[in-house]
Scaffold this motif. Structure first.
Motif, short mmCIF file in Angstrom:
data_model
loop_
_atom_site.label_atom_id
_atom_site.label_comp_id
_atom_site.label_asym_id
_atom_site.label_seq_id
_atom_site.Cartn_x
_atom_site.Cartn_y
_atom_site.Cartn_z
N VAL A 69 -37.17 -53.80 -5.31
CA VAL A 69 -37.72 -53.06 -6.44
C VAL A 69 -39.21 -53.33 -6.58
CG1 VAL A 69 -37.59 -52.73 -8.94
CG2 VAL A 69 -35.50 -53.10 -7.62
N ASP A 70 -40.01 -52.26 -6.57
CA ASP A 70 -41.46 -52.40 -6.64
C ASP A 70 -42.02 -52.07 -8.02
OD1 ASP A 70 -41.65 -53.10 -3.94
OD2 ASP A 70 -41.63 -51.00 -3.33
N SER A 71 -41.23 -51.40 -8.84
CA SER A 71 -41.72 -50.99 -10.17
C SER A 71 -40.53 -50.81 -11.09
CB SER A 71 -42.51 -49.68 -10.05
OG SER A 71 -41.64 -48.61 -9.70
N LYS A 72 -40.79 -50.36 -12.31
CA LYS A 72 -39.72 -50.12 -13.28
C LYS A 72 -39.14 -48.72 -13.16
CE LYS A 72 -41.34 -53.47 -16.72
NZ LYS A 72 -41.74 -53.67 -18.13
N SER A 73 -39.59 -47.95 -12.20
CA SER A 73 -39.10 -46.58 -12.04
C SER A 73 -37.62 -46.56 -11.66
CB SER A 73 -39.91 -45.85 -10.96
OG SER A 73 -39.33 -44.58 -10.69
N PRO A 74 -36.81 -45.70 -12.33
CA PRO A 74 -35.40 -45.58 -11.95
C PRO A 74 -35.19 -44.78 -10.67
CG PRO A 74 -35.91 -44.04 -13.71
CD PRO A 74 -37.15 -44.86 -13.50
N ASP A 75 -36.26 -44.12 -10.19
CA ASP A 75 -36.19 -43.30 -8.98
C ASP A 75 -36.13 -44.21 -7.76
OD1 ASP A 75 -36.44 -41.55 -6.90
OD2 ASP A 75 -38.22 -40.54 -7.68
N LEU A 76 -35.01 -44.20 -7.04
CA LEU A 76 -34.84 -45.10 -5.90
C LEU A 76 -35.81 -44.81 -4.76
CD1 LEU A 76 -30.93 -45.33 -5.78
CD2 LEU A 76 -32.54 -47.09 -6.55
N SER A 77 -36.31 -43.59 -4.68
CA SER A 77 -37.26 -43.26 -3.61
C SER A 77 -38.59 -43.98 -3.80
CB SER A 77 -37.47 -41.74 -3.55
OG SER A 77 -38.12 -41.28 -4.73
N LYS A 78 -38.80 -44.55 -4.99
CA LYS A 78 -40.04 -45.28 -5.26
C LYS A 78 -39.95 -46.74 -4.80
CE LYS A 78 -41.69 -41.72 -7.57
NZ LYS A 78 -42.75 -40.86 -6.97
N HIS A 79 -38.78 -47.15 -4.33
CA HIS A 79 -38.57 -48.53 -3.93
C HIS A 79 -38.23 -48.61 -2.44
CE1 HIS A 79 -38.58 -49.18 -8.24
NE2 HIS A 79 -37.55 -48.35 -8.36
N ASP A 80 -38.31 -49.80 -1.89
CA ASP A 80 -38.05 -49.97 -0.46
C ASP A 80 -36.55 -50.13 -0.20
OD1 ASP A 80 -40.71 -49.86 0.26
OD2 ASP A 80 -41.02 -52.01 -0.06
N PHE A 81 -36.06 -49.25 0.66
CA PHE A 81 -34.66 -49.30 1.07
C PHE A 81 -34.52 -50.36 2.16
CE2 PHE A 81 -31.40 -47.68 4.10
CZ PHE A 81 -30.30 -47.73 3.27
N LEU A 82 -33.70 -51.38 1.90
CA LEU A 82 -33.64 -52.52 2.81
C LEU A 82 -32.43 -52.50 3.73
CD1 LEU A 82 -34.66 -55.34 0.30
CD2 LEU A 82 -36.12 -54.05 1.85
N GLY A 83 -31.34 -51.95 3.30
CA GLY A 83 -30.16 -51.97 4.14
C GLY A 83 -28.95 -51.47 3.38
N GLN A 84 -27.84 -51.26 4.11
CA GLN A 84 -26.63 -50.75 3.47
C GLN A 84 -25.42 -51.13 4.28
OE1 GLN A 84 -26.84 -46.22 5.35
NE2 GLN A 84 -26.95 -46.48 3.16
N THR A 85 -24.25 -50.98 3.65
CA THR A 85 -22.98 -51.16 4.34
C THR A 85 -21.95 -50.23 3.73
OG1 THR A 85 -21.48 -52.83 5.24
CG2 THR A 85 -21.97 -53.00 2.90
N PHE A 86 -20.92 -49.94 4.51
CA PHE A 86 -19.85 -49.04 4.08
C PHE A 86 -18.51 -49.76 4.20
CE2 PHE A 86 -23.28 -46.49 5.72
CZ PHE A 86 -23.36 -45.40 4.88
N CYS A 87 -17.58 -49.43 3.32
CA CYS A 87 -16.21 -49.95 3.42
C CYS A 87 -15.33 -49.11 2.51
CB CYS A 87 -16.15 -51.43 3.05
SG CYS A 87 -16.47 -51.77 1.30
N THR A 88 -14.05 -49.43 2.49
CA THR A 88 -13.15 -48.81 1.52
C THR A 88 -12.74 -49.87 0.51
OG1 THR A 88 -11.11 -49.33 2.72
CG2 THR A 88 -12.24 -47.28 3.31
N LEU A 89 -12.29 -49.42 -0.65
CA LEU A 89 -11.80 -50.35 -1.65
C LEU A 89 -10.57 -51.09 -1.12
CD1 LEU A 89 -12.17 -51.50 -4.45
CD2 LEU A 89 -10.94 -49.54 -5.40
N GLY A 90 -9.77 -50.39 -0.31
CA GLY A 90 -8.61 -51.01 0.30
C GLY A 90 -8.98 -52.15 1.23
N GLU A 91 -10.10 -52.01 1.94
CA GLU A 91 -10.56 -53.09 2.82
C GLU A 91 -10.85 -54.36 2.02
OE1 GLU A 91 -13.35 -52.38 6.32
OE2 GLU A 91 -13.55 -50.50 5.20
#
Length: 553
Positions: A69-91
């Motif tokens: 997070v670089d600022s107080k903006s709620p817009d996620l495009s204003k911040h640096d995207f660092l990484g992600q992961t995917f799964c299911t709730l069942g997993e």
């Protein structure tokens, strides 16, 4: 349903994690919520918890995105995207202790301001596909999901509805929904020929009564039973779980009011009263308690290779391999298997065929391994089963008859060897035809009902499946040689009922999986309760080391 927990990244950013859920029909990702922002740390421990509804019978896809997070903006495009992961709730639920560790994949991405999709960026210096630490996700069932309420009611001076008698009253309970509608959740027995009935006590899960919301309206309707089904409405009243929990008191004596009578008659007071005689709650072990305690779900598939399926090389065959679309067998297998596999730690599944002549001697077999290995019929994951299925079609000769008993007994032998609650077995039979060994199959199912086992049958093609309905046992419990099945363990659906004419196979297969799997948790619990098997305690929390940041959400 639960709380989720996370972990990790590198550097010393100010981190926030965003949870997304995916719609079954649209496949669109929707932001569900965000954690709090934790400043200047490599190992944030997020506090916020997300509450999700959990359904065993659905594939509930989740996505977790991590941002600096670089600022107080709620817009996620204003911040640096660092990484992600995917799964299911069942997993998450199906992992040991319901704690799942996943790698976060870093990418040189930011979110597109209009589409919301990650896009290449030179600002964060990331390398697409690079692993940047781990995220730990944990799930825990909310306490009121396991509570069961037991209550008893009586009534006094109900309206007389029968011309030659008094009334035969019964009550129907409804829980209110978010949209203002009501869903029936319990019906009492009928007490014959009285205006002052005392009904038997009954038990109901709190989640079924009020969905865990203690202040949600509960509507109760009182009827006079008629043999022809045209029951006469006596009146109604409303209450809530919180009011009922007060127990027997002046607050739990309810006037039964008929709105139409009240509008027509000025002197109308009520149509009688209903009194709560007793109320108690206790916690019962749930399906998730056993899964969290380490119980494994073992999945076996059995596929019909009888000649009635048609020549696999011809497009009219139910086994035809269209290069552009899965056939009905593969679609049913994938729909059910992709959900169940989350509850099996090694993802190795026995896959059997029946009703074919098999190499090298051309003998007819009703329980042959799809992978050709009699000593080890296990396939790796659902894709492994599909691959073995495709290969089998090249080597076996479709023949007959359609016998179920051998594959039912095959799985039952394994289930009989493990009756301590550590494992539960699910057999998926996919078939196109009328069963040939009905008597033997009924006997096999009656015997299997004593074991930690459930059977799902999916009928493909246009055949009549009347016999399958009998095996299902929803209306009349299946019996054999005078013995009635201890539990209802069979669920049958015809595949044709789930064919979407618009071509949306993803949605139609999600509906199929939901219908055939919905009864599994109750069948599972009925076995455990019948054997007085309690869940093992959950393993101790995993203590992360190195570059992991633990968060509970």
């Amino acid at each position: 349903m639960s709380f989720l927990g996370f972990c990790s990244y590198r550097g010393s950013p100010c981190l926030v994690c965003v949870l997304y859920t995916q719609g079954i029909e649209t496949k669109q990702w929707r932001e569900f919520g965000r954690t709090e922002v934790i400043d200047n740390t490599l190992n944030p421990d997020f506090v916020r918890k997300f509450i999700l509804d959990y359904f065993f019978e659905e594939k509930q896809n989740l996505r977790f995105d991590l941002y600096d997070v670089d600022s107080k903006s709620p817009d996620l495009s204003k911040h640096d995207f660092l990484g992600q992961t995917f799964c299911t709730l069942g997993e998450i639920v199906g992992s040991p202790g319901s704690r799942l560790e996943k790698h976060l994949t870093i990418g040189a991405f930011t979110l597109h301001s209009k589409t919301g999709k990650p896009m290449p960026s030179v600002s964060n210096g990331g390398i697409p596909g690079k692993k940047c630490g781990t995220i730990i996700l944990s799930a825990e069932e909310l306490g009121n999901c396991r509570d069961v309420a037991t209550m008893q009611f009586c009534a006094n001076k109900l309206d007389k509805k029968d011309f030659f008698g008094k009334s035969d009253p019964f009550m129907v309970f409804y829980r209110s929904n978010e949209d203002g509608t009501f869903t029936i959740c319990h019906k009492t027995e009928v007490v014959k020929n009285t205006l002052n009935p005392v009904w038997q006590s009954f038990s109901i899960p709190v989640r079924a009564l009020c969905n865990g919301d203690y202040d949600r309206t509960i509507k109760v309707e009182v009827y006079d039973w008629d043999r022809d089904g045209s029951h006469d409405f006596i009146g109604e009243f409303t209450t809530s779980y919180r009011e009922l929990a007060r127990g027997q008191s002046q607050f739990n004596v309810y006037e039964v009011v008929n709105p139409k009578k009240k509008m027509k008659k000025k002197k109308y007071i009520n149509s009688g009263t209903v009194t709560l005689l007793s109320f108690a709650t206790e916690s019962e072990h749930t399906f998730l308690d056993y899964i969290k305690g380490g119980t494994q779900i073992n999945f076996t598939v059995a596929i019909d290779f009888t000649a009635s399926n048609g020549n696999p090389s011809q497009s009219t065959s139910l086994h035809y391999m269209n290069p552009y679309q899965l056939n009905a067998y593969a679609m049913a297998l994938k729909a059910v298997g992709e959900i169940i596999q989350d509850y099996d730690s090694d993802k190795m599944f026995p896959a059997l065929g029946f009703g074919a002549k098999i190499p090298p001697d051309g003998r007819v077999s009703h329980e042959f391994p799809l992978n050709g290995n009699s000593d080890n019929p296990h396939c790796s994951g659902i894709e492994g089963i599909l691959e073995a299925y495709h290969e089998s079609l090249k080597t076996v000769q479709l023949y007959g008859p359609t016998n179920f008993a051998p594959v039912v007994n095959h799985v039952a032998r394994y289930a009989a060897a493990v009756q301590d609650g550590s494992q539960y077995f699910i057999l998926l039979i996919i078939t196109d035809g009328v069963i040939s060994d009905m008597a033997q199959t009924k006997e096999a199912i009656v015997n299997a009902a004593k074991l930690p086992m459930s059977i799902i049958i999916v009928g493909v093609g246009q055949a009549e499946f009347d016999a399958m309905v009998e095996l299902d046992g929803d209306d009349i419990r299946i019996s054999s040689r005078g013995k009635i099945a201890e539990r209802d363990i069979v669920q049958f659906v015809p595949f044709r009922d789930y064919i979407d004419r618009t071509g949306n196979h993803v949605l139609s297969m999600a509906r199929l999986a939901k219908d055939v799997l919905a009864e599994i948790p109750d069948q599972f619990i009925s076995y455990m309760k019948g054997r007085s098997i309690k869940p093992n305690p959950a393993p101790p929390p995993y203590a992360p080391t190195g570059q992991t940041l633990q968060t509970e959400i």
